[in-house]
Design a protein around this motif. Sequence first.
Motif, PDB file in Angstrom:
ATOM      1  N   ARG A 129      14.163 -16.831 -29.075  1.00 15.24           N
ATOM      2  CA  ARG A 129      15.466 -16.553 -29.697  1.00 15.24           C
ATOM      3  C   ARG A 129      15.750 -15.058 -29.735  1.00 15.24           C
ATOM      4  O   ARG A 129      16.887 -14.618 -29.509  1.00 15.24           O
ATOM      5  N   THR A 170      17.009  -9.363 -20.288  1.00 13.45           N
ATOM      6  CA  THR A 170      17.283  -9.448 -21.717  1.00 13.45           C
ATOM      7  C   THR A 170      17.562  -8.055 -22.279  1.00 13.45           C
ATOM      8  O   THR A 170      17.426  -7.045 -21.570  1.00 13.45           O
ATOM      9  N   VAL A 224      13.585 -13.991 -36.647  1.00 14.97           N
ATOM     10  CA  VAL A 224      14.134 -13.473 -35.388  1.00 14.97           C
ATOM     11  C   VAL A 224      14.538 -12.011 -35.544  1.00 14.97           C
ATOM     12  O   VAL A 224      14.215 -11.165 -34.703  1.00 14.97           O
ATOM     13  N   GLY A 247      17.932 -20.050 -25.979  1.00 22.72           N
ATOM     14  CA  GLY A 247      18.115 -21.088 -26.969  1.00 22.72           C
ATOM     15  C   GLY A 247      16.845 -21.879 -27.183  1.00 22.72           C
ATOM     16  O   GLY A 247      15.837 -21.691 -26.477  1.00 22.72           O
ATOM     17  N   THR A 248      16.866 -22.760 -28.154  1.00 20.22           N
ATOM     18  CA  THR A 248      15.764 -23.697 -28.389  1.00 20.22           C
ATOM     19  C   THR A 248      16.351 -25.098 -28.501  1.00 20.22           C
ATOM     20  O   THR A 248      17.540 -25.265 -28.764  1.00 20.22           O
ATOM     21  N   ARG A 272      12.893  -8.758 -33.645  1.00 16.97           N
ATOM     22  CA  ARG A 272      13.689  -7.794 -32.880  1.00 16.97           C
ATOM     23  C   ARG A 272      13.387  -6.363 -33.307  1.00 16.97           C
ATOM     24  O   ARG A 272      13.348  -5.443 -32.485  1.00 16.97           O
ATOM     25  N   ASP A 319      16.562 -17.305 -38.805  1.00 15.94           N
ATOM     26  CA  ASP A 319      17.268 -16.058 -38.524  1.00 15.94           C
ATOM     27  C   ASP A 319      16.488 -14.832 -39.007  1.00 15.94           C
ATOM     28  O   ASP A 319      16.483 -13.791 -38.335  1.00 15.94           O
ATOM     29  N   PRO A 345      13.395 -23.860 -35.191  1.00 22.31           N
ATOM     30  CA  PRO A 345      13.539 -22.407 -34.946  1.00 22.31           C
ATOM     31  C   PRO A 345      14.986 -21.940 -34.976  1.00 22.31           C
ATOM     32  O   PRO A 345      15.239 -20.748 -35.171  1.00 22.31           O
ATOM     33  N   ALA A 346      15.928 -22.851 -34.789  1.00 19.98           N
ATOM     34  CA  ALA A 346      17.340 -22.456 -34.828  1.00 19.98           C
ATOM     35  C   ALA A 346      17.756 -21.966 -36.206  1.00 19.98           C
ATOM     36  O   ALA A 346      18.780 -21.287 -36.344  1.00 19.98           O
ATOM     37  N   VAL A 397      11.475 -23.685 -26.132  1.00 21.54           N
ATOM     38  CA  VAL A 397      12.391 -22.631 -25.702  1.00 21.54           C
ATOM     39  C   VAL A 397      13.093 -23.066 -24.425  1.00 21.54           C
ATOM     40  O   VAL A 397      12.466 -23.603 -23.500  1.00 21.54           O
ATOM     41  N   GLN A 416       8.761 -19.556 -30.146  1.00 21.81           N
ATOM     42  CA  GLN A 416      10.175 -19.919 -30.257  1.00 21.81           C
ATOM     43  C   GLN A 416      10.982 -18.766 -30.849  1.00 21.81           C
ATOM     44  O   GLN A 416      12.129 -18.524 -30.444  1.00 21.81           O
ATOM     45  N   ILE A 417      10.393 -18.037 -31.789  1.00 19.46           N
ATOM     46  CA  ILE A 417      11.067 -16.880 -32.376  1.00 19.46           C
ATOM     47  C   ILE A 417      11.272 -15.805 -31.309  1.00 19.46           C
ATOM     48  O   ILE A 417      12.344 -15.185 -31.228  1.00 19.46           O
TER      49      ILE A 417
END
Length: 385
Positions: free
Chosen positions: A277, A326, A252, A282-283, A256, A249, A245-246, A316, A273-274
């Motif tokens: 992030r 957040t 993610v 973090g993951t 958002r 991008d 998942p890192a 996560v 996981q998305i």
Amino acid sequence: MTTANGGAGQAPALLVLEDGRTFRGRAYGAVGETFGEAVFSTGMTGYQETLTDPSYHRQVVVMTAPHIGNTGVNDEDPESSRIWVSGYVVRDPARVPSSWRSVRTLDEELTTQGVVGISGIDTRALTRHLRERGAMRVGIFSGPALDEDSGSDRASLLARVRAAPQMKGASLAEEVSTAETYIVPARGERRFTVAAVDLGIKGMTPHRMAERGIEVHVLPATASPDDIRAVGPDGVFFSNGPGDPATADHPVALMRSVLESGTPLFGICFGNQILGRALGFGTFKLTYGHRGINLPVQDRTTGKVEITAHNHGFAVDAPVDRDSETEYGRARVSHVCLNDNVVEGLELLDRPAFSVQYHPEAAAGPHDAAYLFDRFVTLMEAQRA
């Protein structure tokens, strides 16, 4: 990553782990060679769903249950159009399948699809090794030439395993996602429309939503916010999928945009996981991951303990003992695994969004978590009201 020439028969096979440990057995499925990340699955049933789950892309799956293939293969249970695992490891494959639904053997299916496997090895010892040392790269090699392999040959094979790409840092969702949008119609009256971002979606997932009167528009992983808005959705869904998942991008950023719109949102597995992030968490990579259909998870909103289906090697990194502030309001860890306290779900308290790390579509079971689709419906009902 896989080469094969079919017709395994009794050809010798060798499994080589990146730390140098080896297991000798017999070819199962296609004859040839394959590479991937060695992981184990604790499910005693549901091997057909496991094989066709896109989340297993580039992984070599070790089955901890000793007897695999007993019910053969049918054309109703696959979760996608093909087998996604890179390789398959079993102890005692069934000689003859026994099920009225079976149309061919598992060995035949693996061979037809070019999946290299190995049988006749001590899968318990291999699983214990992976639990102690962690998931790692592996190669399976099969063919008559292995009858006379030497130490130098094994050193060469080990070097090839260590040259294979690692799962950490891998971006794989686009490799398994649909290329074109498609629609799964609602069963009965259409109550809602959902845009589902396919990061490696299983076929049963839109089916579960369709059962609840939801028309599901399945979009590619490369979808844009405009693509989602064009659906006019009552809710947005982010699916399961493979990879780190890192590296995700684009998903993610897409999530958002959904959070900013206020549209009800539901994510599972990779989607969890998305969401993590997107909220600023973090993951991290788990030592050996959660894979199987028998893992206990507690829903902290109700206190209920569910037996659930998992397939994830990342998690996560969010605090389980307090709410977090957040950009999108307060977030809370809603579910935890009772085996190791790993985060298994997130929810926003000030926006209509939640996710879980496991598979509520329950193919091949269990069905304890099916209520999560109803929770998604409740969010969409509240938003509409």
